[in-house]
Design a protein around this motif. Structure first.
Motif, PDB file in Angstrom:
ATOM      1  N   LYS A 113       0.781  -1.235  -0.002  1.00  0.00           N
ATOM      2  CA  LYS A 113      -0.152   0.016   0.068  1.00  0.00           C
ATOM      3  C   LYS A 113       0.866   1.405  -0.049  1.00  0.00           C
ATOM      4  O   LYS A 113       1.921   1.211   0.683  1.00  0.00           O
ATOM      5  CB  LYS A 113      -1.089   0.195   1.225  1.00  0.00           C
ATOM      6  CG  LYS A 113      -1.888  -1.078   1.365  1.00  0.00           C
ATOM      7  CD  LYS A 113      -2.853  -0.932   2.457  1.00  0.00           C
ATOM      8  CE  LYS A 113      -3.861  -2.001   2.529  1.00  0.00           C
ATOM      9  NZ  LYS A 113      -4.711  -2.100   3.472  1.00  0.00           N
ATOM     10  N   GLU A 161      -2.906   5.134   0.055  1.00  0.00           N
ATOM     11  CA  GLU A 161      -3.601   4.194   0.412  1.00  0.00           C
ATOM     12  C   GLU A 161      -4.033   3.699   1.967  1.00  0.00           C
ATOM     13  O   GLU A 161      -4.776   2.648   2.398  1.00  0.00           O
ATOM     14  CB  GLU A 161      -3.381   2.602  -0.188  1.00  0.00           C
ATOM     15  CG  GLU A 161      -3.444   3.063  -1.802  1.00  0.00           C
ATOM     16  CD  GLU A 161      -2.815   1.804  -2.617  1.00  0.00           C
ATOM     17  OE1 GLU A 161      -3.561   1.104  -3.670  1.00  0.00           O
ATOM     18  OE2 GLU A 161      -1.645   1.593  -2.230  1.00  0.00           O
ATOM     19  N   ILE A 162      -3.179   4.313   2.728  1.00  0.00           N
ATOM     20  CA  ILE A 162      -3.223   3.963   4.126  1.00  0.00           C
ATOM     21  C   ILE A 162      -3.442   5.250   5.063  1.00  0.00           C
ATOM     22  O   ILE A 162      -3.528   6.325   4.985  1.00  0.00           O
ATOM     23  CB  ILE A 162      -1.747   3.952   4.646  1.00  0.00           C
ATOM     24  CG1 ILE A 162      -1.099   2.723   3.850  1.00  0.00           C
ATOM     25  CG2 ILE A 162      -1.505   3.545   6.133  1.00  0.00           C
ATOM     26  CD1 ILE A 162       0.309   2.513   3.976  1.00  0.00           C
ATOM     27  N   GLN A 163      -4.218   4.838   6.248  1.00  0.00           N
ATOM     28  CA  GLN A 163      -5.208   5.806   6.783  1.00  0.00           C
ATOM     29  C   GLN A 163      -4.554   5.362   8.342  1.00  0.00           C
ATOM     30  O   GLN A 163      -4.072   4.265   8.637  1.00  0.00           O
ATOM     31  CB  GLN A 163      -6.493   5.626   6.923  1.00  0.00           C
ATOM     32  CG  GLN A 163      -7.197   5.836   5.647  1.00  0.00           C
ATOM     33  CD  GLN A 163      -6.925   7.086   5.038  1.00  0.00           C
ATOM     34  OE1 GLN A 163      -6.895   8.111   5.624  1.00  0.00           O
ATOM     35  NE2 GLN A 163      -6.725   7.156   3.580  1.00  0.00           N
ATOM     36  N   THR A 164      -4.684   6.848   9.188  1.00  0.00           N
ATOM     37  CA  THR A 164      -4.233   6.430  10.517  1.00  0.00           C
ATOM     38  C   THR A 164      -5.159   5.403  11.117  1.00  0.00           C
ATOM     39  O   THR A 164      -6.476   5.478  11.000  1.00  0.00           O
ATOM     40  CB  THR A 164      -4.247   7.736  11.440  1.00  0.00           C
ATOM     41  OG1 THR A 164      -3.365   8.686  10.811  1.00  0.00           O
ATOM     42  CG2 THR A 164      -3.869   7.560  12.972  1.00  0.00           C
ATOM     43  N   ASP A 182      -5.240   2.168  10.713  1.00  0.00           N
ATOM     44  CA  ASP A 182      -5.030   0.803   9.903  1.00  0.00           C
ATOM     45  C   ASP A 182      -4.053   0.054  10.407  1.00  0.00           C
ATOM     46  O   ASP A 182      -3.143   0.376  11.158  1.00  0.00           O
ATOM     47  CB  ASP A 182      -4.421   1.302   8.352  1.00  0.00           C
ATOM     48  CG  ASP A 182      -5.323   1.711   7.441  1.00  0.00           C
ATOM     49  OD1 ASP A 182      -6.580   1.932   7.764  1.00  0.00           O
ATOM     50  OD2 ASP A 182      -5.095   2.036   6.391  1.00  0.00           O
ATOM     51  N   LEU A 217       1.337  -4.860   5.866  1.00  0.00           N
ATOM     52  CA  LEU A 217       1.138  -3.272   6.060  1.00  0.00           C
ATOM     53  C   LEU A 217       2.476  -2.600   6.372  1.00  0.00           C
ATOM     54  O   LEU A 217       2.954  -2.649   7.529  1.00  0.00           O
ATOM     55  CB  LEU A 217       0.002  -2.989   7.279  1.00  0.00           C
ATOM     56  CG  LEU A 217      -0.406  -1.698   7.643  1.00  0.00           C
ATOM     57  CD1 LEU A 217      -1.139  -1.070   6.469  1.00  0.00           C
ATOM     58  CD2 LEU A 217      -1.164  -1.379   8.811  1.00  0.00           C
ATOM     59  N   GLU A 234       0.014  -1.045  13.889  1.00  0.00           N
ATOM     60  CA  GLU A 234      -1.144  -0.143  13.945  1.00  0.00           C
ATOM     61  C   GLU A 234      -0.502   1.330  13.511  1.00  0.00           C
ATOM     62  O   GLU A 234       0.516   1.731  14.373  1.00  0.00           O
ATOM     63  CB  GLU A 234      -2.102   0.028  15.065  1.00  0.00           C
ATOM     64  CG  GLU A 234      -3.075   0.797  14.747  1.00  0.00           C
ATOM     65  CD  GLU A 234      -4.143   1.082  15.971  1.00  0.00           C
ATOM     66  OE1 GLU A 234      -5.003   2.326  15.761  1.00  0.00           O
ATOM     67  OE2 GLU A 234      -4.229   0.227  16.915  1.00  0.00           O
TER      68      GLU A 234
END
Length: 141
Positions: free
Chosen positions: A4, A8-11, A13, A73, A102
């Motif tokens: 990703k 494409e990555i959010q806090t 995830d 991730l 995370e």
């Protein structure tokens, strides 16, 4: 295959990886790294230690975090930049360890992510915690 990207990555995830640690894992890790500390490979010695049994190498457990970062991730193409670790409890042969990472912060201008990293055993005991910084793969041009 590419992992990703920053877009494409959010806090928040997160991803997990679980593995049951075997005696073979410990011997292979010792052979690869050269760390033949008797706390890991000598049952008679380990019986006399604080833990009363052989324990897995702390860095073997930490390696499960690398599995997440490099395969899940952000995934393939990620560059592992930094890792802080606190070893909180022993990992014994037969323990099933669940590693979790995370996303806690995004630094989009630097293409860097900060992630909370933990490893927990089958009883819910946190055996390792820390924080990682990675650079996720960039979008293809």
């Amino acid at each position: 295959m590419t992992g990703k990207t920053m877009a494409e990555i959010q806090t928040g995830d997160a991803a997990e990886f679980s593995k049951t640690v075997s005696e073979t894992d410990i011997y292979l890790y010792a052979g690869i790294t050269g760390d033949f500390n008797p706390a890991h490979i000598n049952a008679a010695h380990a019986e006399k230690t604080f833990f009363k049994t052989r324990i897995a190498h702390g860095m073997l457990t930490a390696g499960f975090i690398s599995t997440i970062l490099g395969t899940l991730l952000p995934g393939p193409g990620t560059i592992y930049l930094k890792q802080e670790l606190r070893f909180l409890a022993p990992v014994r042969i037969g323990d099933t360890i669940t590693a979790r990472a995370e996303v806690t912060a995004k630094m989009e201008d630097k293409n860097k992510l900060t992630l909370k990293t933990t490893c927990t055993n089958q009883d819910g005991t946190v055996v390792l915690d820390g924080e990682a910084m990675v650079s996720p793969p960039k979008a293809p041009r």
